[in-house]
Design a protein around this motif. Structure first.
Motif, short mmCIF file in Angstrom:
data_model
loop_
_atom_site.label_atom_id
_atom_site.label_comp_id
_atom_site.label_asym_id
_atom_site.label_seq_id
_atom_site.Cartn_x
_atom_site.Cartn_y
_atom_site.Cartn_z
N GLY A 37 -15.89 30.21 33.42
CA GLY A 37 -16.91 30.82 32.59
C GLY A 37 -16.84 30.42 31.13
O GLY A 37 -17.88 30.32 30.46
N GLY A 38 -15.64 30.17 30.63
CA GLY A 38 -15.50 29.78 29.23
C GLY A 38 -16.04 28.41 28.91
O GLY A 38 -16.21 28.05 27.75
N SER A 39 -16.33 27.63 29.97
CA SER A 39 -16.87 26.28 29.76
C SER A 39 -18.39 26.27 29.76
O SER A 39 -19.00 25.20 29.60
CB SER A 39 -16.35 25.33 30.85
N LEU A 40 -19.02 27.44 29.95
CA LEU A 40 -20.47 27.53 30.08
C LEU A 40 -21.06 28.40 28.98
O LEU A 40 -20.64 29.54 28.80
CB LEU A 40 -20.84 28.14 31.44
N ASP A 46 -28.50 30.07 27.37
CA ASP A 46 -29.45 30.87 26.59
C ASP A 46 -30.35 31.73 27.46
O ASP A 46 -31.23 32.43 26.95
CB ASP A 46 -30.30 29.97 25.69
N GLY A 47 -30.17 31.67 28.80
CA GLY A 47 -31.03 32.43 29.70
C GLY A 47 -32.39 31.79 29.92
O GLY A 47 -33.21 32.32 30.67
N GLU A 48 -32.64 30.64 29.26
CA GLU A 48 -33.91 29.92 29.40
C GLU A 48 -33.72 28.58 30.10
O GLU A 48 -34.57 27.69 30.00
CB GLU A 48 -34.53 29.70 28.01
N GLY A 49 -32.59 28.44 30.79
CA GLY A 49 -32.33 27.21 31.53
C GLY A 49 -31.51 26.18 30.78
O GLY A 49 -31.27 25.08 31.29
N SER A 50 -31.05 26.52 29.56
CA SER A 50 -30.26 25.58 28.76
C SER A 50 -28.78 25.85 28.94
O SER A 50 -28.35 27.01 29.01
CB SER A 50 -30.61 25.72 27.27
N LEU A 51 -28.00 24.78 28.99
CA LEU A 51 -26.54 24.86 29.05
C LEU A 51 -25.96 24.03 27.93
O LEU A 51 -26.33 22.87 27.74
CB LEU A 51 -26.02 24.34 30.40
N LEU A 52 -25.01 24.62 27.20
CA LEU A 52 -24.22 23.90 26.20
C LEU A 52 -22.79 23.87 26.69
O LEU A 52 -22.22 24.90 27.06
CB LEU A 52 -24.30 24.63 24.86
N THR A 53 -22.20 22.67 26.74
CA THR A 53 -20.84 22.53 27.25
C THR A 53 -20.18 21.31 26.62
O THR A 53 -20.78 20.63 25.76
CB THR A 53 -20.84 22.46 28.78
N THR A 54 -18.95 21.02 27.02
CA THR A 54 -18.22 19.88 26.47
C THR A 54 -17.81 18.91 27.56
O THR A 54 -17.43 19.31 28.66
CB THR A 54 -16.94 20.33 25.73
N LYS A 55 -17.89 17.64 27.24
CA LYS A 55 -17.45 16.63 28.19
C LYS A 55 -15.94 16.70 28.41
O LYS A 55 -15.47 16.42 29.52
CB LYS A 55 -17.85 15.24 27.70
N ARG A 56 -15.20 17.07 27.37
CA ARG A 56 -13.74 17.13 27.50
C ARG A 56 -13.30 18.04 28.64
O ARG A 56 -12.30 17.79 29.30
CB ARG A 56 -13.12 17.64 26.19
N CYS A 57 -14.07 19.10 28.88
CA CYS A 57 -13.71 20.05 29.92
C CYS A 57 -14.37 19.73 31.25
O CYS A 57 -13.71 19.42 32.23
CB CYS A 57 -14.06 21.47 29.48
N LEU A 58 -15.70 19.77 31.30
CA LEU A 58 -16.38 19.68 32.59
C LEU A 58 -16.23 18.33 33.27
O LEU A 58 -16.28 18.25 34.49
CB LEU A 58 -17.86 20.03 32.43
N ALA A 75 -6.58 22.85 18.37
CA ALA A 75 -5.17 22.65 18.69
C ALA A 75 -4.60 23.94 19.28
O ALA A 75 -4.93 25.04 18.82
CB ALA A 75 -4.39 22.26 17.43
N GLY A 76 -3.78 23.80 20.30
CA GLY A 76 -3.19 24.96 20.95
C GLY A 76 -4.03 25.52 22.08
O GLY A 76 -3.65 26.52 22.69
N ASP A 77 -5.16 24.88 22.38
CA ASP A 77 -6.06 25.33 23.44
C ASP A 77 -5.70 24.64 24.75
O ASP A 77 -5.66 23.41 24.81
CB ASP A 77 -7.49 25.01 23.03
N ASP A 78 -5.44 25.43 25.80
CA ASP A 78 -5.08 24.87 27.11
C ASP A 78 -6.27 24.55 27.98
O ASP A 78 -6.11 24.06 29.10
CB ASP A 78 -4.18 25.87 27.87
N THR A 79 -7.49 24.83 27.52
CA THR A 79 -8.66 24.76 28.40
C THR A 79 -9.38 23.42 28.38
O THR A 79 -10.40 23.28 29.05
CB THR A 79 -9.67 25.86 28.02
N ASP A 80 -8.89 22.46 27.61
CA ASP A 80 -9.59 21.19 27.46
C ASP A 80 -10.95 21.38 26.79
O ASP A 80 -11.96 20.81 27.21
CB ASP A 80 -9.76 20.47 28.81
N ALA A 81 -10.96 22.21 25.74
CA ALA A 81 -12.14 22.39 24.88
C ALA A 81 -13.24 23.21 25.53
O ALA A 81 -14.37 22.74 25.72
CB ALA A 81 -12.69 21.05 24.38
N HIS A 82 -12.93 24.44 25.89
CA HIS A 82 -13.98 25.37 26.32
C HIS A 82 -15.00 25.56 25.20
O HIS A 82 -14.65 25.75 24.04
CB HIS A 82 -13.37 26.71 26.69
#
Length: 357
Positions: free
Chosen positions: A152-155, A158-170, A209-216
């Motif tokens: 969930g932290g990678s997503l 806006d509820g209108e069909g848009s997704l903002l995310t990072t390539k580092r994670c997904l 720095a210090g984030d284990d999630t690969d850039a959520h």
């Protein structure tokens, strides 16, 4: 609001906020009191305005908790216990991802592998199905098990069909071996989450720095109503994050709303650097806030920038009151306020006082 099946924005009406209580068999064992203090503060703010679903490990004494809830002024009528075992407490990433279509609710139960196999996660991976079997969800709510890792932290939607995310994670191969073909993966994401495939925004830049999630994304940039994007900025040119977060801000300036207009960007101040006892940098971000039915709960860190961050979030969410929660203890384990919570959309839960097998 979209009429199609979609993943609603966080400010969509909610049944409850899900949390997973810290316990002695988790990584919080040596700092359990400090961790619990954050959860008490969270419940103290939240329980007087909406329901909270609390997952309890078998090692947690519910009677002890109830006594402490009384002491802390927590509204127990809005606290609902679910007795299920967990590895850890990061509900944002192991919690259910719930889609909405009219009165229908549809849960996507993705796999959770401890952020790419970094930490044990077998019990966390089983939590959603365990809650489903205990009757936590209303009759008619469907749960689909999806054999792909997604947190969930990678997503950010806006509820209108848009997704903002990072390539580092997904697009990290430590999540799924079949997500390297970006076009195919976008198609799967669109089907899973009810997205407009033309409005999947991939950030190339941004990390902590210090984030284990690969850039959520929920530590970096977030949607707000009315064409607003809130993001974590860095204005300290000698900080290791400066170039990356400046490049991320440039990317955000290029994005457009569903109406084709530039987003109004609100920059959150850069908090003073935080370090653990071993001198390691901790992932402190104001972007890791939680939107609830009446409040915006903001992580604070006991630094000079806390007040300015609250003012910026009040600008982004003028219809909600901003409440600061001291999350210094949470970043010792690599996460913050949004990471320990998951909103459940209205019309999803069958709320009782407790659920046990």
């Amino acid at each position: 609001m979209r009429d199609l099946l979609h993943l609603p924005a966080e400010w969509h009406p909610q049944d409850a906020i899900l949390i997973t209580w810290p316990h002695l068999e988790s990584d919080w064992a040596e700092n359990l009191e400090a961790a619990e203090s954050v959860y008490f503060d969270l419940l103290g703010a939240l329980s007087h305005s909406q329901d909270v679903l609390i997952q309890l490990h078998q090692s947690v004494d519910p009677e002890r908790l109830k006594a402490l809830f009384d002491k802390e002024g927590i509204n127990q009528a809005n606290c609902h216990f679910v007795f299920v075992d967990s590895n850890d407490t990061w509900a944002r990433d192991h919690g259910p991802i719930t889609l909405v279509h009219g009165d229908g609710r549809y849960i996507r139960n993705f796999r959770f592998n401890g952020w790419g196999g970094k930490f044990p996660a077998d019990k966390d991976d089983a939590l959603n199905r365990a809650m489903y079997d205990l009757g936590v969800f209303r009759d008619g709510v469907a749960m689909e098990d999806i054999q792909s890792e997604l947190e969930g932290g990678s997503l950010e939607v806006d509820g209108e069909g848009s997704l903002l995310t990072t390539k580092r994670c997904l697009l990290n191969p430590n999540r799924s071996a079949d997500n390297q073909d970006i076009a195919a993966y976008e198609n799967r994401l669109s089907q899973w989450l009810g997205l407009n495939p033309e409005r999947i925004f991939w950030l190339e830049h941004g990390y902590l720095a210090g984030d284990d999630t690969d850039a959520h994304i929920d530590t970096l940039a977030r949607f707000a109503p009315n064409g607003v994007l809130v993001y974590q900025s860095c204005d300290q040119t000698d900080d290791e994050h400066f170039a990356e977060l400046q490049a991320m801000a440039d990317e955000l300036h290029q994005l457009r709303t569903p109406e084709g207009e530039p987003y109004r960007l609100i920059a959150l101040p850069w908090p003073d650097a935080q370090f653990n006892a071993d001198g390691q940098r901790l992932a402190a971000s104001y972007a890791n806030f939680l939107v609830t039915n009446q409040l915006v709960l903001m992580p604070s860190y006991g630094v000079a920038q806390d007040g300015a961050a609250a003012e910026r979030l009040a600008e982004a969410f003028p219809d909600r009151r901003v409440v600061s929660i001291d999350c210094r203890a949470l970043i010792e384990q690599g996460g913050s306020l949004h990471c320990i919570t998951m909103q459940i959309p209205a019309g999803t839960l069958n709320l009782r006082s407790s659920y046990a097998s």
